[in-house]
Write a protein that holds these residues in place. Structure first.
Motif, PDB file in Angstrom:
ATOM      1  N   PRO A 288       3.767   0.880  11.010  1.00 28.91           N
ATOM      2  CA  PRO A 288       2.527   0.156  10.705  1.00 28.91           C
ATOM      3  C   PRO A 288       1.590   0.007  11.899  1.00 28.91           C
ATOM      4  O   PRO A 288       0.493  -0.487  11.758  1.00 28.91           O
ATOM      5  CB  PRO A 288       3.031  -1.206  10.220  1.00 28.91           C
ATOM      6  CG  PRO A 288       4.359  -1.358  10.854  1.00 28.91           C
ATOM      7  CD  PRO A 288       4.936   0.021  10.959  1.00 28.91           C
TER       8      PRO A 288
ATOM      9  N   PHE B 261      -3.526   2.526  10.256  1.00 29.77           N
ATOM     10  CA  PHE B 261      -3.217   1.283   9.569  1.00 29.77           C
ATOM     11  C   PHE B 261      -3.792   0.062  10.280  1.00 29.77           C
ATOM     12  O   PHE B 261      -3.670  -1.046   9.786  1.00 29.77           O
ATOM     13  CB  PHE B 261      -1.710   1.114   9.417  1.00 29.77           C
ATOM     14  CG  PHE B 261      -1.066   2.223   8.650  1.00 29.77           C
ATOM     15  CD1 PHE B 261      -1.416   2.462   7.340  1.00 29.77           C
ATOM     16  CD2 PHE B 261      -0.129   3.035   9.248  1.00 29.77           C
ATOM     17  CE1 PHE B 261      -0.826   3.495   6.624  1.00 29.77           C
ATOM     18  CE2 PHE B 261       0.463   4.063   8.544  1.00 29.77           C
ATOM     19  CZ  PHE B 261       0.118   4.301   7.240  1.00 29.77           C
TER      20      PHE B 261
ATOM     21  N   VAL C 296      -0.046  -2.366   3.794  1.00 29.64           N
ATOM     22  CA  VAL C 296      -0.152  -1.207   4.672  1.00 29.64           C
ATOM     23  C   VAL C 296       0.053   0.103   3.911  1.00 29.64           C
ATOM     24  O   VAL C 296      -0.445   1.143   4.307  1.00 29.64           O
ATOM     25  CB  VAL C 296       0.828  -1.331   5.863  1.00 29.64           C
ATOM     26  CG1 VAL C 296       2.268  -1.169   5.412  1.00 29.64           C
ATOM     27  CG2 VAL C 296       0.475  -0.374   6.971  1.00 29.64           C
TER      28      VAL C 296
ATOM     29  N   ASN D 253      -3.003  -2.945   7.969  1.00 21.76           N
ATOM     30  CA  ASN D 253      -1.919  -3.670   8.607  1.00 21.76           C
ATOM     31  C   ASN D 253      -2.483  -4.994   9.107  1.00 21.76           C
ATOM     32  O   ASN D 253      -3.388  -5.008   9.941  1.00 21.76           O
ATOM     33  CB  ASN D 253      -1.359  -2.853   9.766  1.00 21.76           C
ATOM     34  CG  ASN D 253      -0.260  -3.590  10.494  1.00 21.76           C
ATOM     35  OD1 ASN D 253       0.327  -4.535   9.974  1.00 21.76           O
ATOM     36  ND2 ASN D 253       0.028  -3.169  11.718  1.00 21.76           N
TER      37      ASN D 253
END
Length: 87
Positions: free
Chosen positions: A9, A14, A63, A85
């Motif tokens: 992530p 992200f 995510v 994220n």
């Protein structure tokens, strides 16, 4: 069985939350309060809640975009999803 491929992530794709943030404002009525479901997973709760509470906006954040893609495709007008994220 096979071990599922893990997602990192922290990859840049992200972590561009700030760039993706503006997209929901084009879809949702910004005069309504916004309920955010961080870590929404498949997005079932967001879609169900939005169907019941038309007076609120709902945004699911996760995510993994491919996980909530099915729900995003059938989301009511007061529901949007954001792949990002938030950690």
């Amino acid at each position: 069985g096979a071990v599922p491929k893990q997602l990192n992530p922290l990859k840049p794709q992200f972590c561009d939350f700030a760039q993706r943030w503006g997209a929901w404002q084009q879809r949702l009525d910004t005069s309504k309060p916004l309920v955010v479901d961080v870590g929404c997973g498949e997005g079932e709760w967001c879609v169900a809640a939005a169907a019941v509470r038309g007076d609120l906006n709902f945004m699911g954040v996760d995510v993994r975009e491919n996980v909530f893609a099915r729900c995003a495709a059938r989301a009511p007008a007061n529901c949007a999803f954001l792949p990002a994220n938030t950690a």
